[in-house]
Design a protein around this motif. Structure first.
Motif, mmCIF file in Angstrom:
data_model
loop_
_atom_site.group_PDB
_atom_site.id
_atom_site.type_symbol
_atom_site.label_atom_id
_atom_site.label_comp_id
_atom_site.label_asym_id
_atom_site.label_seq_id
_atom_site.Cartn_x
_atom_site.Cartn_y
_atom_site.Cartn_z
ATOM 1 N N GLN A 109 0.828 -1.318 -0.016
ATOM 2 C CA GLN A 109 0.112 0.091 -0.120
ATOM 3 C C GLN A 109 0.757 1.310 -0.115
ATOM 4 O O GLN A 109 0.527 2.316 -0.664
ATOM 5 C CB GLN A 109 -0.839 -0.293 1.281
ATOM 6 N N ARG A 110 2.036 1.326 0.831
ATOM 7 C CA ARG A 110 2.868 2.450 0.804
ATOM 8 C C ARG A 110 3.518 2.599 -0.548
ATOM 9 O O ARG A 110 3.693 3.748 -1.083
ATOM 10 C CB ARG A 110 3.969 2.338 1.905
ATOM 11 N N VAL A 111 3.878 1.501 -1.276
ATOM 12 C CA VAL A 111 4.456 1.540 -2.288
ATOM 13 C C VAL A 111 3.358 2.032 -3.607
ATOM 14 O O VAL A 111 3.963 3.031 -4.565
ATOM 15 C CB VAL A 111 5.168 0.193 -2.870
ATOM 16 N N ALA A 112 2.337 1.519 -3.490
ATOM 17 C CA ALA A 112 1.453 1.885 -4.389
ATOM 18 C C ALA A 112 1.166 3.335 -4.372
ATOM 19 O O ALA A 112 0.795 4.108 -5.328
ATOM 20 C CB ALA A 112 0.054 1.118 -4.338
ATOM 21 N N ALA A 113 0.917 3.824 -2.995
ATOM 22 C CA ALA A 113 0.520 5.264 -2.930
ATOM 23 C C ALA A 113 1.825 6.191 -3.431
ATOM 24 O O ALA A 113 1.691 7.497 -3.888
ATOM 25 C CB ALA A 113 0.663 5.809 -1.282
ATOM 26 N N ALA A 114 3.194 5.670 -3.140
ATOM 27 C CA ALA A 114 4.245 6.382 -3.733
ATOM 28 C C ALA A 114 4.491 6.559 -5.156
ATOM 29 O O ALA A 114 4.367 7.488 -5.820
ATOM 30 C CB ALA A 114 5.436 5.807 -3.074
ATOM 31 N N VAL A 115 3.930 5.400 -5.887
ATOM 32 C CA VAL A 115 3.952 5.362 -7.437
ATOM 33 C C VAL A 115 2.915 6.106 -7.929
ATOM 34 O O VAL A 115 2.996 7.004 -8.773
ATOM 35 C CB VAL A 115 3.870 3.910 -7.794
ATOM 36 N N GLY A 116 1.700 6.396 -7.153
ATOM 37 C CA GLY A 116 0.529 6.868 -7.519
ATOM 38 C C GLY A 116 0.714 8.296 -7.515
ATOM 39 O O GLY A 116 0.557 9.140 -8.435
ATOM 40 N N GLY A 117 1.401 8.854 -6.478
ATOM 41 C CA GLY A 117 1.549 10.368 -6.390
ATOM 42 C C GLY A 117 2.916 11.012 -7.432
ATOM 43 O O GLY A 117 2.648 11.988 -8.064
ATOM 44 N N PHE A 118 3.919 9.904 -7.475
ATOM 45 C CA PHE A 118 4.934 9.882 -8.565
ATOM 46 C C PHE A 118 3.909 10.087 -10.073
ATOM 47 O O PHE A 118 4.567 11.306 -10.598
ATOM 48 C CB PHE A 118 5.746 9.109 -8.428
#
Length: 257
Positions: free
Chosen positions: A181-190
């Motif tokens: 979930q943290r990785v998905a949020a990071a990729v989404g923001g980027f």
């Protein structure tokens, strides 16, 4: 392994390490650019000169302007330019390292240095490259050079903003959330900032139809490779210097030393 129980080094010490790492990495990048990029620059210049020689008789022009700097001078200046640029980038990395010290979640100096260099490579190099890849001589309209320069610099800033948005997304989920979930949020923001930037900023299609595609992409890959060598070198060297300094401080703090 992070070493605990030691105080942080002063800013001047960190800055000197960043400058040294950047200088060495810049010279390594210059060597890569000389070996991998200069042959493609020579080939592009030859194409440009051939096109100019063909156009001059038709236009009735016979005056030739001498280059301000010879090709040998440009090759020698390549190492000076990459060395100075690398030192400047190393200094900026060291400054960011100190400014972000309180926000880091790891006290491993080496890992922190590598993460910062990787973020700089992604935001300031890879993101702009995918929108505005480098072009060799003979490619590009001189009338649009100012616009292309401004938009490229803006893309660099937006690329760094995209990395920051990814970091913010990673942190916003919370440390208790699953890693995916943290990785998905990071990729989404980027991706959100990157895609919007690509759509909003203008594109420039100025490559002549008869310009060799192989030469164009060989030059672009060499340019990207030079930046990869630079930032990888800065990250590894800065991380090694910071880790070594931390080990020395930890050894000096031991009883009986």
């Amino acid at each position: 392994m992070p070493l605990t129980g030691t105080t942080a080094p002063p800013f001047v010490t960190v800055l000197v390490r960043g400058l040294l790492a950047g200088l060495i990495a810049g010279l390594l990048a210059g060597t890569f650019a000389y070996l991998a990029g200069e042959p493609h620059v020579d080939a592009a210049i030859a194409i440009e000169e051939a096109a100019s020689a063909h156009a001059e008789p038709a236009a009735g022009a016979h005056d030739h302007e001498e280059a301000l700097v010879s090709r040998n001078g440009q090759r020698g200046g390549l190492f000076l330019a990459t060395g100075l640029f690398g030192a400047a980038m190393g200094g900026l990395l060291a400054t960011a390292y100190v400014l972000l010290a309180r926000r880091r979640r790891t006290y491993d100096d080496g890992r922190s240095g590598l993460l910062l260099a990787g973020a700089a490579l992604l935001g300031a190099v890879v993101v702009p490259f995918l929108k505005y890849p480098a072009n060799p001589p003979a490619v590009g309209d001189p009338a649009t050079i100012n616009q292309r320069t401004v938009t490229y610099l803006l893309m660099v800033v937006l690329g760094l903003v995209a990395v920051w948005a990814g970091s913010l997304g990673y942190r916003s989920v919370g440390a208790q959330a699953p890693l995916w979930q943290r990785v998905a949020a990071a990729v989404g923001g980027f991706l959100l900032v990157t895609v919007v930037s690509y759509v909003v900023l203008p594109s420039f299609q100025e490559v002549p139809a008869d310009f060799p595609a192989t030469l164009l992409w060989d030059f672009r890959l060499a340019s990207l490779g030079t930046q990869v060598v630079l930032w990888t070198g800065i990250g590894l060297l800065f991380a090694a210097l910071m880790h070594h300094g931390r080990r020395r401080r930890a050894a000096a703090a031991l009883p009986g030393t």
